[in-house]
Write a protein that holds these residues in place. Structure first.
Motif: not given
Length: 423
Positions: A316-320, A356-359, A401-407
């Motif tokens: 979660l921290i990494l995404n932010i 990790l690379g994909i995230i 919607f894209n952030i939902a896909g990211l999660l």
């Protein structure tokens, strides 16, 4: 040294010094002030940073993307996408999104996708009843998927920086890219239903077959690239060369839209684009070497492991962090700066390097159209002639919607890894 490095980097970025100069100069000055290392060593580090086999694929994929656009391959992909989904609710918008996913599998470049698809589809979107804000947001966001779907230039850079297999990243990027694209498709469908956008006439079987036939040679590009890599016929670097040669043959001899004159211009433009990317990689490699010399990655890794014991919280921290970085930095620059820091900590916590690379790349794909400095926004503005405030309402919905896909991609590793494990 690190304090000066960070201060100089921030100052240079604030006063709008180009990113490659900001990173390179900050690294040079910091090392020269706080060590007795001679400047020639730093130059050697920059050149050795480019001495990576995987980086050889980059200029050829850039060339291939430009040849495909100039040779008429992208337009035929668009026509096929229209025949495929144009009759559904939100058909014109769906055509834009699906065509962008197809073109992403041809080019690996987000800005190139926005230009190639957007300049054709924007007038059709407005004529079809979509408002300008939605249309601008769609164009800016639809190109983002190109960073994830292989062959992705950003995935190649991640591989070069971390040593992760390019082939593995490409395989994982297929399903992750599809999930990101579907998240946009869901919003398009909801929007079309809510605003009662009229449906287009369904393409007849003959029209669908005809459009597929015309796009057949274009659709073979990802099949040849990915099929050749996954079956072991050629490496990702060799696949880049094959795709460039194939695109030239189809554009010149089959579609006959390439001439020697515009092929030369395409080659020059591709060389310039490749040089711009590679000089950034060289500066970032020097930056990474300075951080490693001062043991910053190890310290970050130790800090994260000691203070963030939950993988869920870590991700979660990494995404932010990456979403914020994506607002201000282009994907390749962000990867080259952050991957050396994040990679040791993530792998120490048991996160799969490919996942990790994909995230990371998915985050930065979303950053490509995130205000205030998402590159795709500026490219879409040149097509739509809209101001930022006019585009923001449309962009914000796609972001949600894209952030939902990211999660989903972040917290369900199998989305990215099941195909890799199967193969």
């Amino acid at each position: 040294m690190i304090t000066l490095l960070i201060i100089l980097l921030l100052v240079f970025l604030i006063i709008s010094v180009p990113i490659y100069l900001s990173i390179g100069l900050a690294s040079f000055i910091s090392v020269l002030v706080f060590s007795d290392i001679i400047p020639m060593v730093l130059i050697q580090r920059m050149f050795s940073g480019l001495d990576a086999f995987s980086l050889m694929a980059l200029p050829f994929f850039v060339l291939a993307a430009n040849v495909m656009d100039g040779g008429g391959l992208s337009r035929r992909i668009l026509d096929f996408s229209r025949a495929l989904v144009g009759h559904l609710a939100g058909g014109i918008a769906l055509t834009t999104q699906v065509a962008s996913m197809f073109f992403g599998a041809l080019s690996g470049s987000s800005p190139a996708t926005v230009i190639a698809i957007g300049k054709i589809m924007y007038p059709e979107l407005i004529k079809g009843g979509y408002n300008k804000s939605f249309s601008g947001g769609l164009l800016a966001s639809s190109g983002a998927v190109s960073l994830v779907i292989p062959p992705s230039i950003t995935l190649i850079i991640f591989a070069a920086v971390t040593g992760v297999s390019v082939s593995s990243l490409f395989i994982a990027g297929i399903t992750a890219g599809i999930v990101l694209g579907i998240s946009s498709i869901v919003y398009i469908y909801i929007y079309a239903k809510k605003h009662s956008i009229p449906k287009n006439k369904r393409a007849s079987g003959k029209e669908l077959t005809s459009s597929f036939g015309k796009a057949f040679w274009s659709l073979l590009v990802p099949v040849i690239i990915l099929g050749g890599i996954y079956t072991g016929i050629f490496s990702p670097t060799e696949a880049a060369v094959v795709s460039a040669v194939y695109a030239f043959i189809i554009g010149f001899f089959v579609y006959k839209e390439l001439s020697l004159k515009n092929t030369f211009k395409i080659a020059v433009d591709s060389a310039i684009t490749s040089a711009q990317i590679l000089v950034l990689v060289a500066s970032a490699k020097l930056f990474g070497w300075v951080l490693t010399r001062e043991q910053i990655p190890q310290q970050v890794s130790s800090f994260m492991i000691e203070n963030v014991t939950s993988v869920i919280l870590f991700l979660l921290i990494l995404n932010i962090i990456l979403l914020i970085m994506g607002m201000f930095m282009e994907g390749i620059a962000a990867i080259t700066v952050t991957a050396p820091l994040i990679f040791p900590a993530a792998t120490a916590m048991g996160i799969d390097p490919v996942h990790l690379g994909i995230i990371m790349v998915t985050n930065l794909a979303i950053g490509m159209y995130t205000p205030p400095f998402g590159m795709n926004i500026f490219i879409a503005q040149t097509i739509t002639k809209l101001e930022m405030k006019e585009m923001l309402p449309g962009i914000s919905k796609f972001l949600v919607f894209n952030i939902a896909g990211l999660l989903l991609i972040t917290y369900i590793p199998e989305i990215s890894l099941f195909l890799l494990r199967f193969m």
